[in-house]
Design a protein around this motif. Structure first.
Motif, PDB file in Angstrom:
ATOM      1  N   GLY A  39      12.691   0.988  -4.951  1.00 52.24           N
ATOM      2  CA  GLY A  39      11.633   0.460  -5.806  1.00 52.24           C
ATOM      3  C   GLY A  39      11.381  -1.022  -5.684  1.00 52.24           C
ATOM      4  O   GLY A  39      10.753  -1.617  -6.567  1.00 52.24           O
ATOM      5  N   ASN A  40      11.828  -1.658  -4.592  1.00 51.60           N
ATOM      6  CA  ASN A  40      11.631  -3.094  -4.455  1.00 51.60           C
ATOM      7  C   ASN A  40      10.774  -3.420  -3.229  1.00 51.60           C
ATOM      8  O   ASN A  40      10.533  -2.574  -2.362  1.00 51.60           O
ATOM      9  N   ARG A  41      10.312  -4.670  -3.182  1.00 48.38           N
ATOM     10  CA  ARG A  41       9.423  -5.105  -2.097  1.00 48.38           C
ATOM     11  C   ARG A  41      10.085  -4.950  -0.728  1.00 48.38           C
ATOM     12  O   ARG A  41       9.437  -4.505   0.234  1.00 48.38           O
ATOM     13  N   GLU A  42      11.379  -5.301  -0.660  1.00 43.91           N
ATOM     14  CA  GLU A  42      12.081  -5.240   0.625  1.00 43.91           C
ATOM     15  C   GLU A  42      12.098  -3.813   1.186  1.00 43.91           C
ATOM     16  O   GLU A  42      11.922  -3.603   2.391  1.00 43.91           O
ATOM     17  N   ALA A  43      12.310  -2.826   0.311  1.00 42.57           N
ATOM     18  CA  ALA A  43      12.384  -1.432   0.765  1.00 42.57           C
ATOM     19  C   ALA A  43      11.029  -0.951   1.277  1.00 42.57           C
ATOM     20  O   ALA A  43      10.940  -0.274   2.306  1.00 42.57           O
ATOM     21  N   PHE A  44       9.932  -1.308   0.558  1.00 38.69           N
ATOM     22  CA  PHE A  44       8.606  -0.880   1.011  1.00 38.69           C
ATOM     23  C   PHE A  44       8.205  -1.594   2.295  1.00 38.69           C
ATOM     24  O   PHE A  44       7.572  -0.998   3.182  1.00 38.69           O
ATOM     25  N   GLU A  45       8.584  -2.863   2.424  1.00 36.11           N
ATOM     26  CA  GLU A  45       8.317  -3.569   3.679  1.00 36.11           C
ATOM     27  C   GLU A  45       9.104  -2.966   4.832  1.00 36.11           C
ATOM     28  O   GLU A  45       8.614  -2.870   5.958  1.00 36.11           O
ATOM     29  N   ALA A  46      10.344  -2.535   4.548  1.00 35.01           N
ATOM     30  CA  ALA A  46      11.153  -1.887   5.582  1.00 35.01           C
ATOM     31  C   ALA A  46      10.491  -0.594   6.047  1.00 35.01           C
ATOM     32  O   ALA A  46      10.498  -0.280   7.246  1.00 35.01           O
ATOM     33  N   TYR A  47       9.907   0.159   5.093  1.00 37.17           N
ATOM     34  CA  TYR A  47       9.203   1.390   5.481  1.00 37.17           C
ATOM     35  C   TYR A  47       8.024   1.056   6.402  1.00 37.17           C
ATOM     36  O   TYR A  47       7.830   1.696   7.441  1.00 37.17           O
ATOM     37  N   LEU A  48       7.231   0.034   6.031  1.00 38.22           N
ATOM     38  CA  LEU A  48       6.075  -0.327   6.845  1.00 38.22           C
ATOM     39  C   LEU A  48       6.492  -0.832   8.223  1.00 38.22           C
ATOM     40  O   LEU A  48       5.793  -0.576   9.217  1.00 38.22           O
ATOM     41  N   ASN A  49       7.609  -1.549   8.293  1.00 32.17           N
ATOM     42  CA  ASN A  49       8.092  -2.011   9.595  1.00 32.17           C
ATOM     43  C   ASN A  49       8.476  -0.834  10.485  1.00 32.17           C
ATOM     44  O   ASN A  49       8.257  -0.860  11.698  1.00 32.17           O
ATOM     45  N   ALA A  50       9.072   0.201   9.865  1.00 33.95           N
ATOM     46  CA  ALA A  50       9.499   1.375  10.638  1.00 33.95           C
ATOM     47  C   ALA A  50       8.330   2.305  10.948  1.00 33.95           C
ATOM     48  O   ALA A  50       8.290   2.931  12.015  1.00 33.95           O
ATOM     49  N   TYR A  51       7.370   2.400  10.011  1.00 32.52           N
ATOM     50  CA  TYR A  51       6.245   3.336  10.167  1.00 32.52           C
ATOM     51  C   TYR A  51       4.939   2.617   9.827  1.00 32.52           C
ATOM     52  O   TYR A  51       4.321   2.876   8.781  1.00 32.52           O
ATOM     53  N   PRO A  52       4.487   1.679  10.678  1.00 36.41           N
ATOM     54  CA  PRO A  52       3.267   0.919  10.356  1.00 36.41           C
ATOM     55  C   PRO A  52       2.032   1.797  10.207  1.00 36.41           C
ATOM     56  O   PRO A  52       1.090   1.422   9.498  1.00 36.41           O
ATOM     57  N   ARG A  53       1.998   2.950  10.841  1.00 34.53           N
ATOM     58  CA  ARG A  53       0.883   3.884  10.719  1.00 34.53           C
ATOM     59  C   ARG A  53       1.340   5.189  10.050  1.00 34.53           C
ATOM     60  O   ARG A  53       0.785   6.258  10.294  1.00 34.53           O
ATOM     61  N   GLY A  54       2.366   5.081   9.243  1.00 31.68           N
ATOM     62  CA  GLY A  54       2.948   6.265   8.623  1.00 31.68           C
ATOM     63  C   GLY A  54       2.067   6.897   7.562  1.00 31.68           C
ATOM     64  O   GLY A  54       1.064   6.314   7.118  1.00 31.68           O
ATOM     65  N   ARG A  55       2.461   8.079   7.140  1.00 30.02           N
ATOM     66  CA  ARG A  55       1.677   8.826   6.150  1.00 30.02           C
ATOM     67  C   ARG A  55       1.670   8.164   4.781  1.00 30.02           C
ATOM     68  O   ARG A  55       0.797   8.426   3.962  1.00 30.02           O
ATOM     69  N   TYR A  56       2.663   7.300   4.533  1.00 31.33           N
ATOM     70  CA  TYR A  56       2.744   6.649   3.224  1.00 31.33           C
ATOM     71  C   TYR A  56       2.466   5.150   3.325  1.00 31.33           C
ATOM     72  O   TYR A  56       2.786   4.393   2.410  1.00 31.33           O
ATOM     73  N   ALA A  57       1.836   4.727   4.444  1.00 33.92           N
ATOM     74  CA  ALA A  57       1.626   3.301   4.672  1.00 33.92           C
ATOM     75  C   ALA A  57       0.762   2.674   3.580  1.00 33.92           C
ATOM     76  O   ALA A  57       1.048   1.575   3.086  1.00 33.92           O
ATOM     77  N   SER A  58      -0.302   3.359   3.181  1.00 37.50           N
ATOM     78  CA  SER A  58      -1.187   2.796   2.158  1.00 37.50           C
ATOM     79  C   SER A  58      -0.475   2.703   0.812  1.00 37.50           C
ATOM     80  O   SER A  58      -0.658   1.730   0.063  1.00 37.50           O
ATOM     81  N   LEU A  59       0.350   3.698   0.497  1.00 35.27           N
ATOM     82  CA  LEU A  59       1.110   3.647  -0.750  1.00 35.27           C
ATOM     83  C   LEU A  59       2.135   2.523  -0.725  1.00 35.27           C
ATOM     84  O   LEU A  59       2.348   1.832  -1.730  1.00 35.27           O
ATOM     85  N   ALA A  60       2.776   2.337   0.439  1.00 31.94           N
ATOM     86  CA  ALA A  60       3.744   1.243   0.559  1.00 31.94           C
ATOM     87  C   ALA A  60       3.057  -0.099   0.361  1.00 31.94           C
ATOM     88  O   ALA A  60       3.563  -0.991  -0.347  1.00 31.94           O
ATOM     89  N   ALA A  61       1.872  -0.269   0.995  1.00 28.28           N
ATOM     90  CA  ALA A  61       1.129  -1.524   0.850  1.00 28.28           C
ATOM     91  C   ALA A  61       0.733  -1.760  -0.607  1.00 28.28           C
ATOM     92  O   ALA A  61       0.786  -2.884  -1.115  1.00 28.28           O
ATOM     93  N   ALA A  62       0.318  -0.696  -1.291  1.00 26.20           N
ATOM     94  CA  ALA A  62      -0.067  -0.822  -2.693  1.00 26.20           C
ATOM     95  C   ALA A  62       1.125  -1.238  -3.561  1.00 26.20           C
ATOM     96  O   ALA A  62       0.981  -2.067  -4.479  1.00 26.20           O
ATOM     97  N   ASN A  63       2.269  -0.677  -3.257  1.00 20.07           N
ATOM     98  CA  ASN A  63       3.466  -1.056  -4.023  1.00 20.07           C
ATOM     99  C   ASN A  63       3.867  -2.501  -3.761  1.00 20.07           C
ATOM    100  O   ASN A  63       4.314  -3.206  -4.674  1.00 20.07           O
ATOM    101  N   ILE A  64       3.726  -2.949  -2.514  1.00 22.56           N
ATOM    102  CA  ILE A  64       4.047  -4.339  -2.186  1.00 22.56           C
ATOM    103  C   ILE A  64       3.114  -5.265  -2.958  1.00 22.56           C
ATOM    104  O   ILE A  64       3.528  -6.288  -3.509  1.00 22.56           O
ATOM    105  N   ALA A  65       1.796  -4.920  -2.986  1.00 25.58           N
ATOM    106  CA  ALA A  65       0.836  -5.735  -3.724  1.00 25.58           C
ATOM    107  C   ALA A  65       1.182  -5.764  -5.218  1.00 25.58           C
ATOM    108  O   ALA A  65       1.078  -6.810  -5.878  1.00 25.58           O
ATOM    109  N   ARG A  66       1.587  -4.633  -5.732  1.00 26.95           N
ATOM    110  CA  ARG A  66       1.953  -4.549  -7.159  1.00 26.95           C
ATOM    111  C   ARG A  66       3.154  -5.428  -7.462  1.00 26.95           C
ATOM    112  O   ARG A  66       3.230  -6.076  -8.513  1.00 26.95           O
ATOM    113  N   LEU A  67       4.135  -5.463  -6.532  1.00 25.51           N
ATOM    114  CA  LEU A  67       5.361  -6.216  -6.761  1.00 25.51           C
ATOM    115  C   LEU A  67       5.190  -7.701  -6.471  1.00 25.51           C
ATOM    116  O   LEU A  67       6.029  -8.497  -6.847  1.00 25.51           O
TER     117      LEU A  67
END
Length: 323
Positions: free
Chosen positions: A295-323
């Motif tokens: 639930g933290n910025r570092e974890a969502f950024e780690a997901y985007l680094n591993a899967y920049p075009r992943g199925r949850y990329a937009s959700l990860a970006a939204a969570n980063i913006a929220r945090l």
């Protein structure tokens, strides 16, 4: 009279069959220790929670579990003596320790909560040598035994001018006997992650939370379980810019299952059998689940680094913006 005799014979045959079956089924015994409340070195945050979670999972899997937390020198030795007394020929044995450990020379010592960092000799006297536990299991001629040690953290002893106790990090390579496996939470020169970021509130350390999930998969042999754990911990650590490769030493023979089949899987979750090796999609799903759990910025950024075009990329970006 003849009919009564037939019933007696059938009863005796059934009882004999049950006795033979019971003798053939290996006894399963586990010693689980979690030490958090160190008095003279840095206290830990997850060790007790890790031990309790592992003990509950092993109990569900049919183990006779000895669970101990925050043990002093005497308590550690008493727990190991009790564990050894419950082992016998043909027993399946699991030893799990979470807490501080240190390498002195070529040996590893698991530390009680009252350990005093005065000298290496004192640590050797008061600490529990991992090799002793391995030797105890071998002496009792266990059918299969595994030692899982989540103690690969920074050396807990303070360095002073002209003197230091132990190496910098990690534990020495294990020397299991035939029929044994040893798994460390991290390899030489590495430390084990307690969490994936400052906002990660999961009560278990990264290694143990993965181990808990993998060991409860029905029908997966232990060697595959532990290799899956190693692979998943590596992935999670890389996702937050760290290196952690659990070290596995395997001299086991035959096959052993924490959970043999779906019939003895945890009833509350009722999981379907999972493949021994996850697909790419399943790994991404698991990475996303772990990021959400942290639930933290570092974890969502780690997901985007591993899967920049992943199925949850937009959700990860939204969570980063929220945090």
């Amino acid at each position: 009279m003849r009919l009564k005799l037939v019933f007696v014979i059938l009863f005796l045959l059934e009882a004999l069959g049950q006795s033979v079956s019971a003798q053939q089924k290996p006894q399963r015994v586990a010693l689980v220790i979690g030490n958090d409340s160190y008095q003279k070195v840095a206290a830990l945050a997850n060790a007790r929670s890790d031990a309790r979670s592992i003990a509950a999972a092993l109990q569900k899997a049919g183990f006779d579990v000895i669970l101990r937390t925050d043990l002093n020198d005497r308590g550690m030795r008493e727990a190991v003596r009790l564990f050894k007394a419950r082992l016998s020929g043909g027993t399946d044995a699991v030893f799990y320790f979470s807490g501080h450990g240190v390498q002195l020379g070529a040996a590893n010592y698991l530390l009680p909560v009252d350990i005093s960092p005065e000298s290496e000799e004192q640590v050797k006297d008061d600490g529990l040598a991992l090799q002793k536990v391995l030797d105890d299991m071998a002496e009792q001629k266990t059918r299969f035994s595994v030692a899982i040690v989540d103690a690969c953290r920074d050396n807990p002893f303070p360095r002073v001018v002209g003197r230091s106790i132990g190496g910098g990090r990690g534990l020495a390579a294990a020397t299991p006997a035939t029929g044994q496996m040893v798994l460390y939470a991290a390899g030489a020169g590495q430390t084990a992650l307690d969490r994936l970021g400052p906002s990660d509130t999961t009560p278990n350390g990264v290694f143990t939370r993965v181990l808990l999930r993998e060991m409860q998969r029905p029908g997966v042999p232990v060697d595959r379980v532990l290799r899956n754990v190693r692979q998943e911990v590596v992935r999670l650590a890389q996702g937050v810019g760290r290196e952690q490769v659990p070290a596995l030493y395997d001299q086991s023979l035959g096959e052993f299952y924490f959970v043999a089949d779906a019939a003895v899987a945890p009833p509350s979750s009722n999981p379907a059998p999972m493949p021994a090796v996850m697909t790419v999609e399943q790994r991404e799903d698991q990475f996303w689940d772990d990021a959400k759990a942290a639930g933290n910025r570092e974890a969502f950024e780690a997901y985007l680094n591993a899967y920049p075009r992943g199925r949850y990329a937009s959700l990860a970006a939204a969570n980063i913006a929220r945090l």
